[in-house]
Design an enzyme around this catalytic site. Structure first.
Site, PDB file in Angstrom:
ATOM      1  N   HIS A 187       1.245  -1.348   0.010  1.00  7.63           N
ATOM      2  CA  HIS A 187       0.268  -0.177   0.440  1.00  7.63           C
ATOM      3  C   HIS A 187       1.387   1.131   0.219  1.00  7.63           C
ATOM      4  CE1 HIS A 187      -4.137  -1.564   0.347  1.00  7.63           C
ATOM      5  NE2 HIS A 187      -3.662  -2.564   1.179  1.00  7.63           N
TER       6      HIS A 187
ATOM      7  N   LYS B 127     -14.844   8.452  -3.443  1.00  3.87           N
ATOM      8  CA  LYS B 127     -15.816   8.232  -2.948  1.00  3.87           C
ATOM      9  C   LYS B 127     -16.565   9.795  -3.214  1.00  3.87           C
ATOM     10  CE  LYS B 127     -13.780   5.545   0.829  1.00  3.87           C
ATOM     11  NZ  LYS B 127     -13.180   5.706   1.885  1.00  3.87           N
TER      12      LYS B 127
ATOM     13  N   LYS C  73      -7.999  13.613   4.821  1.00  2.00           N
ATOM     14  CA  LYS C  73      -7.443  12.366   4.917  1.00  2.00           C
ATOM     15  C   LYS C  73      -6.271  13.270   5.238  1.00  2.00           C
ATOM     16  CE  LYS C  73      -5.962  13.198   0.220  1.00  2.00           C
ATOM     17  NZ  LYS C  73      -6.919  11.798  -0.705  1.00  2.00           N
ATOM     18  N   ARG C  74      -5.577  11.816   6.054  1.00  2.00           N
ATOM     19  CA  ARG C  74      -4.549  11.983   6.833  1.00  2.00           C
ATOM     20  C   ARG C  74      -3.099  12.687   6.828  1.00  2.00           C
ATOM     21  NH1 ARG C  74       0.453   8.581   6.733  1.00  2.00           N
ATOM     22  NH2 ARG C  74      -0.314   7.600   4.712  1.00  2.00           N
TER      23      ARG C  74
ATOM     24  N   THR D 135      -8.436   6.651  -1.967  1.00  2.00           N
ATOM     25  CA  THR D 135     -10.140   6.117  -2.105  1.00  2.00           C
ATOM     26  C   THR D 135     -10.716   6.357  -1.655  1.00  2.00           C
ATOM     27  OG1 THR D 135     -10.055   4.511   0.045  1.00  2.00           O
ATOM     28  CG2 THR D 135      -9.580   3.392  -1.361  1.00  2.00           C
TER      29      THR D 135
ATOM     30  N   LYS E 210       1.165  14.562   1.402  1.00  2.00           N
ATOM     31  CA  LYS E 210      -0.774  14.492   0.610  1.00  2.00           C
ATOM     32  C   LYS E 210      -0.699  15.873   0.245  1.00  2.00           C
ATOM     33  CE  LYS E 210      -2.674  10.568   2.715  1.00  2.00           C
ATOM     34  NZ  LYS E 210      -2.970   9.418   2.038  1.00  2.00           N
TER      35      LYS E 210
END
Length: 831
Positions: free
Chosen positions: A373, A677, A565-566, A673, A571
């Site tokens: 991952h 969504k 998100k985290r 993901t 990111k």
């Protein structure tokens, strides 16, 4: 016929498709549990009591099918999948289980008859604290799809008493509190004490000789820990199949020392009990300390060993020798956390079952498959040899033996190539030596997959090229997916009803490609209005949540620009922040500037020991505080950071989102993901060519997505040349201004230099995730977003096309590919 009668009629029809009709009405079942399970009367019942009773009434229906499912699997002696994961981010269970079991309308009718407020009952349910981010949510989606597709499967994990943490903001800083999600219990678990397992840790290995004079290693002087299993039923949608998630709770084998207690040493009397229960106490203990590292390794081995023993117990009930184990059992390792399972199964087969090495290794490698991952080297777990020897001394010996044989294989393939040996070895040389768990997972599995096309390619070319050369054909791709039952049907009922109203396909929650039928309505003015009215209503709901949680009033007519998100540098929440500052600065210098009003919505948790991530949170909150209270910009910008991001909060944000920020550095995000969504619910993506963004773009079309920034190849070229952020900084006046601005004390006058480390990371820190390199492309792309949003018809069409075209990203498709190509798993219908 009244609306309630209609609901009852529909519920009875749904019940027939799910199994035998319930012997009592849903209302009576709820009241029975209130009286006989909770010992309450309606007049004294609290909202939580009602939530418990409704959940138990729904569980009753599910358990009947769960029993039937397990009986069918046992009678057929079917091949099963066993999914090993440290995380399962399940969220709230009630509404999802109602839809899956076909009793949603019946429950709503019963709640209405009882005069209860449905929304307030739902809010009583706490999110299950069993996961952190995308890894755990993916596992939860996979369990949903496995059951929906009638595939025999059991998930295994840890029954954490406390989740990651409950997040609060104090003066803009993240503060962590215990997430006591199990404080009052949950109606969804079923304890199975009869399947308790005992495992060993610590100790030493000594040499003994058996009755035939053969050398055998023996693991002695160990400490025993018990694992008590709790099962969470997982109901498939539109089917009778109910699989389960088995979670292990740790217990000491010696709970209480009566002698110490009688001496008056009450703390020492329960010392062993406390140590034993610590293992399943907290999700992801802080591993900055040696004690934290040790506990994390013990956690991983605890759940893996308990799970393998449970798998073997089930196999041996219906089967004979080990020759057939890999025919009946498929085990998927969800990331590197369960990789110790490779060594543990070898230990069981060699030490306890007396199999020869070659036969044992063949069984192991036919049984396991591994999902990677991450491409971040620091996220690939390694354990120091001294720690491993302390906790699992016998497993260390086995890993060295596996590595010796691996090195022989490398020597045969590349004679004298020591570089290749170092690259492939399970042992990283150094002081101390490190055990590479990702390498163990690759070597011990028959298949290794990435989770998006580009990620899987980078596994072969960047992360594991030597393994790809050694094992051609072992690496494959399985692009991630999401369950449409939770992420559209349950979280966005307004849009679900609109989809149903046009009659494209009744079974779209199980056949997401059917949403392609919406394309013909993308230019229909009436449908566009209905679609965007729903988006507006969802935004009104979210605006209420924002005001309640953050004390900020926002305009639902504004663009809701969302990044949830985290919190991690790759990111790039800080790139988003630089865009916010750029707009703010432009508005201050030109208050009449024509831009679409925006509400920037953030949701994220930073790891407690990740100081720069926590500084980014502080920076966003500090900038938001200034912007939200600055009358000079006329309310055109608002910035809100919703605290304690979790699944139930995501279910409120996602249906209300206009713009989906997927802006990771190209080559760093495995898949994502959240992007799926948000797109399914009609949010347009602004993103880099990273992870699943690429495939989303291929599906929705270039006209319905906003792409910017460096490609993976361009990032690699920058790195090979030696990336320097300063030329970007000096060449772009706006960029230089906003970096200096955020790095000053302007936004934190009471905490001078509180944000200086953020500026440092972008300049002297080398900007490892290329924020400066992508800044101007990002700003330009955001201007295209602004222009598109002002064109209401164009935006509506783009949003509808996103909903219509992301059927590929159903987790049902992903699981079908796993089942056919990796697990060789056949569906078993429960009649």
């Amino acid at each position: 016929m009244s609306p309630v009668a209609n609901k009852k009629s529909a519920a009875k029809k749904a019940a027939k498709t799910k199994g035998a009709p319930a012997p009592v009405s849903m209302k009576d079942s709820i009241l029975t549990h209130l009286r006989h399970t909770l010992a309450h009367t309606p007049s004294l019942a609290t909202k939580r009591d009602w939530w418990n009773c409704v959940s138990l009434a729904v569980r009753d229906r599910i358990v009947d099918d769960m029993i039937a499912t397990q009986s069918a699997h046992h009678d057929a002696n079917t091949r099963r999948l066993y999914y090993l994961s440290m995380e399962y981010l399940m969220g709230r269970m009630l509404t999802n289980n109602m839809y899956s079991s076909g009793v949603y309308e019946e429950v709503r009718a019963a709640v209405d008859e009882l005069g209860l407020d449905w929304e307030s009952i739902c809010e009583e349910e706490l999110d299950m604290g069993l996961g952190n981010g995308g890894l755990g949510r993916l596992a939860a989606c996979f369990l949903d799809s496995l059951a929906t597709l009638d595939l025999p499967a059991i998930g295994y994990g840890i029954y954490y008493e406390f989740g990651l943490f409950k997040q609060e903001f104090v003066n803009g800083h993240q503060v962590e509190h215990p997430d006591s999600w199990k404080k009052y219990g949950t109606p969804w678990d079923i304890v199975r004490p009869e399947y308790t397992q005992s495992i060993k840790i610590y100790g030493r290995v000594e040499t003994v000789f058996d009755e035939f004079g053969h050398y055998r290693p023996e693991w002695v002087d160990t400490r025993s820990i018990q694992g008590v299993p709790y099962d969470i039923p997982i109901a498939g949608y539109g089917t009778r199949t109910v699989n389960f998630l088995r979670l292990w709770s740790s217990r000491s084998s010696e709970d209480f020392d009566l002698e110490e207690f009688n001496k008056g040493d009450y703390v020492e009397a329960v010392r062993e009990k406390a140590i034993g229960e610590t293992i399943s106490k907290v999700l992801y203990p802080n591993d900055k300390t040696e004690n934290g590292k040790e506990l994390r390794l013990v956690q991983q081995y605890f759940f893996v060993s308990c799970s393998l023993r449970d798998i073997i117990r089930r196999f041996q009930k219906n089967n004979g020798g080990w020759d057939h184990f890999a025919e009946q059992v498929s085990i998927q390792l969800n990331d590197t956390h369960p990789a110790i399972a490779v060594a543990e199964l070898m230990r069981i087969l060699v030490d306890e079952e007396n199999l020869g090495w070659d036969a044992a290794w063949e069984t192991v490698t036919k049984t396991f498959a591994y999902t990677n991952h991450t491409l971040l080297p620091e996220a690939l777990e390694k354990w120091s040899q001294p720690l491993f020897e302390k906790v699992l001394p016998r497993h260390l010996q086995l890993i060295f033996e596996i590595n010796d044989r691996l090195m022989q294989l490398v020597e045969e393939r590349w004679p004298g190539d020591n570089w290749m040996k170092r690259d492939i070895s399970l042992i990283e040389e150094g002081h101390p030596k490190m055990i590479r768990m990702a390498h163990l997972a690759v070597v011990g599995s028959h298949m290794v997959n990435g989770v998006a096309a580009i990620h899987s390619q980078l596994l072969k070319t960047v992360l594991f090229p030597s393994f790809d050369a050694l094992y051609p054909g072992k690496f494959t791709n399985k692009t991630n997916g999401i369950t449409p039952r939770r992420w559209l049907l349950a979280c966005n009922p307004r849009l679900s009803k609109l989809i149903d109203s046009v009659g494209i396909a009744k079974d779209w929650p199980k056949n997401l490609d059917a949403l392609r039928g919406l394309e013909k309505y993308a230019d229909d003015a009436k449908f566009q209005k209905a679609y965007m009215d729903i988006k507006y209503e969802n935004k009104v709901d979210l605006a209420k949540t924002i005001e309640r949680e953050c004390g900020v009033k926002v305009d639902p007519a504004a663009m809701f620009d969302v990044q949830i998100k985290r919190l991690h540098e790759y990111k790039r929440q800080h790139l988003n922040l630089l865009h916010i500052l750029t707009l703010y600065r432009r508005l201050l210098n030109n208050p009449g500037m024509d831009i679409a009003p925006r509400v920037f919505v953030f949701g994220a948790k930073a790891a407690p020991g990740y100081h720069l991530a926590k500084t980014i949170i502080k920076a966003i909150n500090a900038v938001g505080e200034k912007i939200n209270n600055d009358p000079r910009i006329g309310g055109k910008l608002k910035v809100v950071f919703l605290p304690n991001y979790r699944i139930s909060l995501a279910a409120k944000i996602i249906p209300a989102s206009d713009l989906s920020e997927q802006i990771s550095t190209a080559g760093k995000e495995a898949s994502g993901t959240g992007n799926m969504k948000l797109a399914l619910n009609g949010a347009l993506t602004i993103g880099t060519l990273d992870g699943a963004n690429i495939e989303i773009g291929e599906e929705v079309g270039d006209d319905n997505i906003f792409i910017f920034g460096l490609t993976v190849e361009e990032v690699q070229q920058l790195d090979s040349k030696g990336y320097d952020p300063y030329p970007y900084y000096h060449a772009d006046e706006e960029l230089k201004a906003v970096i200096d601005w955020v790095g000053s004390s302007y936004f934190t006058p009471d905490e001078p230099n509180a944000l200086a480390s953020l500026r440092h990371s972008l300049l002297d820190g080398g900007d490892p995730f290329k924020v400066l390199a992508d800044y101007r492309s990002y700003i330009d792309c955001q201007e295209k977003v602004d222009a598109a949003f002002k064109d209401e018809k164009r935006w509506a069409r783009m949003a509808i096309m996103n909903t219509a075209r992301v059927g590929k990203f159903s987790s049902d498709r992903t699981i079908s590919e796993y089942a056919e190509e990796i697990w060789k798993l056949k569906p078993v219908k429960v009649k």
